[in-house]
Design a protein around this motif. Structure first.
Motif, PDB file in Angstrom:
ATOM      1  N   ALA A 155     -50.713  -7.047   2.835  1.00  0.00           N
ATOM      2  CA  ALA A 155     -51.837  -6.631   3.675  1.00  0.00           C
ATOM      3  C   ALA A 155     -51.426  -5.486   4.596  1.00  0.00           C
ATOM      4  N   ALA A 156     -50.221  -5.588   5.164  1.00  0.00           N
ATOM      5  CA  ALA A 156     -49.735  -4.521   6.039  1.00  0.00           C
ATOM      6  C   ALA A 156     -49.568  -3.209   5.255  1.00  0.00           C
ATOM      7  N   ALA A 157     -49.056  -3.298   4.023  1.00  0.00           N
ATOM      8  CA  ALA A 157     -48.875  -2.108   3.191  1.00  0.00           C
ATOM      9  C   ALA A 157     -50.221  -1.471   2.854  1.00  0.00           C
ATOM     10  N   LEU A 158     -51.214  -2.298   2.553  1.00  0.00           N
ATOM     11  CA  LEU A 158     -52.547  -1.771   2.234  1.00  0.00           C
ATOM     12  C   LEU A 158     -53.157  -1.067   3.451  1.00  0.00           C
ATOM     13  N   CYS A 159     -52.963  -1.651   4.631  1.00  0.00           N
ATOM     14  CA  CYS A 159     -53.473  -1.009   5.852  1.00  0.00           C
ATOM     15  C   CYS A 159     -52.806   0.354   6.061  1.00  0.00           C
ATOM     16  N   ALA A 160     -51.465   0.381   5.852  1.00  0.00           N
ATOM     17  CA  ALA A 160     -50.743   1.653   6.000  1.00  0.00           C
ATOM     18  C   ALA A 160     -51.221   2.668   4.978  1.00  0.00           C
ATOM     19  N   LEU A 161     -51.509   2.197   3.757  1.00  0.00           N
ATOM     20  CA  LEU A 161     -51.975   3.086   2.690  1.00  0.00           C
ATOM     21  C   LEU A 161     -53.312   3.731   3.048  1.00  0.00           C
ATOM     22  N   VAL A 162     -54.133   3.028   3.795  1.00  0.00           N
ATOM     23  CA  VAL A 162     -55.422   3.567   4.232  1.00  0.00           C
ATOM     24  C   VAL A 162     -55.256   4.451   5.470  1.00  0.00           C
ATOM     25  N   LEU A 163     -54.461   3.975   6.430  1.00  0.00           N
ATOM     26  CA  LEU A 163     -54.358   4.674   7.717  1.00  0.00           C
ATOM     27  C   LEU A 163     -53.584   5.986   7.628  1.00  0.00           C
ATOM     28  N   ALA A 164     -52.511   6.023   6.836  1.00  0.00           N
ATOM     29  CA  ALA A 164     -51.639   7.200   6.815  1.00  0.00           C
ATOM     30  C   ALA A 164     -52.370   8.471   6.369  1.00  0.00           C
ATOM     31  N   PRO A 165     -53.013   8.483   5.177  1.00  0.00           N
ATOM     32  CA  PRO A 165     -53.696   9.719   4.766  1.00  0.00           C
ATOM     33  C   PRO A 165     -54.885  10.062   5.660  1.00  0.00           C
ATOM     34  N   THR A 166     -55.568   9.033   6.170  1.00  0.00           N
ATOM     35  CA  THR A 166     -56.703   9.313   7.049  1.00  0.00           C
ATOM     36  C   THR A 166     -56.234   9.912   8.359  1.00  0.00           C
ATOM     37  N   ALA A 167     -55.125   9.389   8.883  1.00  0.00           N
ATOM     38  CA  ALA A 167     -54.568   9.945  10.120  1.00  0.00           C
ATOM     39  C   ALA A 167     -54.130  11.392   9.899  1.00  0.00           C
ATOM     40  N   TYR A 168     -53.537  11.674   8.725  1.00  0.00           N
ATOM     41  CA  TYR A 168     -53.099  13.041   8.436  1.00  0.00           C
ATOM     42  C   TYR A 168     -54.302  13.982   8.332  1.00  0.00           C
ATOM     43  N   ALA A 169     -55.360  13.524   7.652  1.00  0.00           N
ATOM     44  CA  ALA A 169     -56.569  14.344   7.536  1.00  0.00           C
ATOM     45  C   ALA A 169     -57.196  14.588   8.904  1.00  0.00           C
ATOM     46  N   ALA A 170     -57.200  13.559   9.750  1.00  0.00           N
ATOM     47  CA  ALA A 170     -57.744  13.724  11.098  1.00  0.00           C
ATOM     48  C   ALA A 170     -56.896  14.707  11.903  1.00  0.00           C
ATOM     49  N   ARG A 171     -55.583  14.674  11.695  1.00  0.00           N
ATOM     50  CA  ARG A 171     -54.705  15.618  12.393  1.00  0.00           C
ATOM     51  C   ARG A 171     -54.987  17.059  11.943  1.00  0.00           C
ATOM     52  N   LEU A 172     -55.190  17.251  10.634  1.00  0.00           N
ATOM     53  CA  LEU A 172     -55.518  18.586  10.132  1.00  0.00           C
ATOM     54  C   LEU A 172     -56.823  19.086  10.752  1.00  0.00           C
ATOM     55  N   ALA A 173     -57.803  18.195  10.843  1.00  0.00           N
ATOM     56  CA  ALA A 173     -59.072  18.587  11.457  1.00  0.00           C
ATOM     57  C   ALA A 173     -58.874  18.955  12.920  1.00  0.00           C
ATOM     58  N   TYR A 174     -58.039  18.191  13.617  1.00  0.00           N
ATOM     59  CA  TYR A 174     -57.763  18.487  15.023  1.00  0.00           C
ATOM     60  C   TYR A 174     -57.044  19.834  15.168  1.00  0.00           C
ATOM     61  N   LEU A 175     -56.042  20.079  14.308  1.00  0.00           N
ATOM     62  CA  LEU A 175     -55.314  21.335  14.361  1.00  0.00           C
ATOM     63  C   LEU A 175     -56.226  22.516  14.060  1.00  0.00           C
ATOM     64  N   SER A 176     -57.124  22.335  13.086  1.00  0.00           N
ATOM     65  CA  SER A 176     -58.073  23.403  12.756  1.00  0.00           C
ATOM     66  C   SER A 176     -58.928  23.738  13.963  1.00  0.00           C
ATOM     67  N   ARG A 177     -59.430  22.710  14.615  1.00  0.00           N
ATOM     68  CA  ARG A 177     -60.270  22.934  15.794  1.00  0.00           C
ATOM     69  C   ARG A 177     -59.481  23.642  16.886  1.00  0.00           C
ATOM     70  N   ASP A 178     -58.221  23.252  17.043  1.00  0.00           N
ATOM     71  CA  ASP A 178     -57.380  23.856  18.073  1.00  0.00           C
ATOM     72  C   ASP A 178     -57.136  25.334  17.781  1.00  0.00           C
ATOM     73  N   VAL A 179     -56.871  25.671  16.515  1.00  0.00           N
ATOM     74  CA  VAL A 179     -56.638  27.071  16.136  1.00  0.00           C
ATOM     75  C   VAL A 179     -57.894  27.899  16.360  1.00  0.00           C
ATOM     76  N   VAL A 180     -59.030  27.392  15.887  1.00  0.00           N
ATOM     77  CA  VAL A 180     -60.293  28.128  16.038  1.00  0.00           C
ATOM     78  C   VAL A 180     -60.601  28.370  17.503  1.00  0.00           C
ATOM     79  N   SER A 181     -60.428  27.335  18.334  1.00  0.00           N
ATOM     80  CA  SER A 181     -60.737  27.466  19.756  1.00  0.00           C
ATOM     81  C   SER A 181     -59.757  28.385  20.471  1.00  0.00           C
ATOM     82  N   SER A 182     -58.496  28.435  20.006  1.00  0.00           N
ATOM     83  CA  SER A 182     -57.482  29.238  20.673  1.00  0.00           C
ATOM     84  C   SER A 182     -57.565  30.711  20.301  1.00  0.00           C
ATOM     85  N   VAL A 183     -57.819  30.991  19.020  1.00  0.00           N
ATOM     86  CA  VAL A 183     -57.732  32.369  18.527  1.00  0.00           C
ATOM     87  C   VAL A 183     -59.052  33.111  18.631  1.00  0.00           C
TER      88      VAL A 183
END
Length: 443
Positions: free
Chosen positions: A97-125
């Motif tokens: 169960a813990a592995a399945l949760c990690a399997l869901v959370l890890a890629p979603t967290a990475y995608a959310a980080r990319l979205a956050y970084l994109s927003r940060d770049v757009v707002s900064s530049v």
């Protein structure tokens, strides 16, 4: 495991039919929504990726989906876990169960980080809209203009001299319908440049002559001069005075409107190339580089690192400013052709960090979706170059009328002109009378 792949299976297995069916319905609706976005709106995904509002919404949506998915997995585990007396079974299923949760959370967290970084770049530049009017509509973001012009600046702040020198200045004139682009290169050592009407022209009525006897009064000094003298561009804040005056000056030189600029620091440019994984160019002649001639780029087609690409674009050893300008156009052409979405995605975090450090621009955020679509056209279109260098133009006594006439002729898109330029294969600096196809000249 089944509930991780299809919500509600564990609930049905434990006779919680209503909740099981509700979870299945929610799961199917979620998948349908995701598939719809990636099919019906696939052409607009990149455009949405440069809009801070959409990026914030995407980040929130990803977090909500990840938490909901994790909650379903945990609840399903609690419903079907082995009895407490089965220690081995409890351990294995808890681990699963813990592995399945990690399997869901890890890629979603990475995608959310990319979205956050994109927003940060757009707002900064990129600049925010200057008023509260409605955003630029996708139907006609260019307000009927057949071409849009961008001033591309390569800036170099060397330790031995104060301020910033704009040693590379190119205007990219882009056809808004086809993406066909003509690059107009202005040498850094143009003298007696006529400044725009107003305080700047009043101070230098006979052309820009610099700041005292220690400066020669070249085109590449105008940016920093405006930053150091607020009265040259009244009402414009520090950091924007240089781009404002340089855009207006270049616009007058070429005889075309130049509403936007993008400036990249030369050292930051090397970081961007490294983040892309290098750039492939054809080195036609060996290029010596380095302050003490410690490096050599052999002739041939190869992938250059950031440092090598920087020296390819800036080295003047055994050559001159005008040969260097030709190589800079080839480098711009190579980056434009090779910066595909997959390359950007693989190195996104490095690119985002390098971009924030190296690039400044006054392109408004609400124009970015249209600019993304336009850049996609540019990748598949013809890119040509015309540099205003000797013998066409004398940098000491430039013929401003001839420059404007050549620009006008170059942007005349009659079929005869297209045919002539398409078969032109000379070096960018060898035949300055007409635009050169960069795909042919740099290959």
């Amino acid at each position: 495991m089944a509930s991780a792949a299809l919500w509600g299976v564990a609930h049905l297995a434990t006779h919680r039919h209503r909740m099981g069916i509700a979870l299945m319905a929610a799961y199917v609706l979620m998948l349908a929504g995701i598939l719809t976005v990636f099919t019906a709106f696939s052409t607009r995904l990149l455009s949405l990726a440069v809009q801070p509002g959409w990026l914030t919404l995407l980040t929130v949506a990803l977090v909500v989906i990840a938490l909901a998915w994790t909650a379903v997995i945990i609840r399903s585990f609690l419903l079907v876990r082995p009895d407490s007396s089965d220690i081995a079974g409890r351990f294995l299923t808890t681990t699963l169960a813990a592995a399945l949760c990690a399997l869901v959370l890890a890629p979603t967290a990475y995608a959310a980080r990319l979205a956050y970084l994109s927003r940060d770049v757009v707002s900064s530049v990129f600049s925010t809209p200057t008023d509260n009017s409605a955003p630029i509509v996708a139907q006609d973001p260019w307000h009927g203009a057949k071409r849009v012009n961008f001033l591309l600046i390569g800036a170099d702040a060397a330790p031995g001299r104060p301020g910033v020198r704009t040693d590379s200045m190119t205007v990219a004139s882009v056809d808004t319908e086809t993406g066909a682009t003509t690059l107009f290169g202005l040498p850094r050592n143009l003298q007696k440049v006529q400044l725009p009407h107003g305080p700047a022209r009043s101070r230098f009525p006979f052309g820009f002559t610099g700041d005292g006897p220690n400066t020669p009064g070249l085109l590449n000094e105008i940016f920093q001069y405006a930053e150091d003298h607020p009265d040259m561009v009244p009402g414009v804040p520090k950091g924007k005075r240089g781009p404002s005056l340089l855009k207006r000056t270049v616009s007058d030189i070429l005889g075309i409107p130049v509403p936007y600029y993008a400036m990249v620091d030369m050292k930051g440019f090397a970081e961007i190339i490294d983040a892309m994984g290098g750039v492939r160019v054809t080195v036609k002649y060996p290029i010596v580089y380095g302050k003490y001639r410690e490096g050599l780029l052999p002739a041939g087609t190869r992938k250059l690192s950031g440092e090598e690409a920087l020296w390819y674009g800036r080295s003047r050893t055994d050559s001159d400013d005008y040969v260097r300008m030709g190589r800079q156009k080839c480098l711009l052409n190579a980056v434009a052709k090779q910066a595909d979405p997959m390359t950007v995605l693989k190195s996104f975090e490095k690119l985002a960090a390098a971009t924030k450090r190296a690039i400044s621009s006054d392109v408004p955020q609400d124009l970015l979706p249209a600019l993304i679509e336009l850049s996609d056209k540019v990748k598949d279109a013809r890119i040509r170059s015309l540099s205003f260098v000797p013998p066409l133009i004398s940098t000491v006594t430039p013929d401003w009328y001839l420059i404007r006439r050549k620009v006008s002729e170059s942007l005349d898109e009659r079929p005869a002109n297209r045919s002539a330029s398409a078969h032109h294969s000379a070096e960018p600096t060898q035949d300055p009378e007409s635009p050169v196809s960069l795909d042919a000249a740099c290959g």
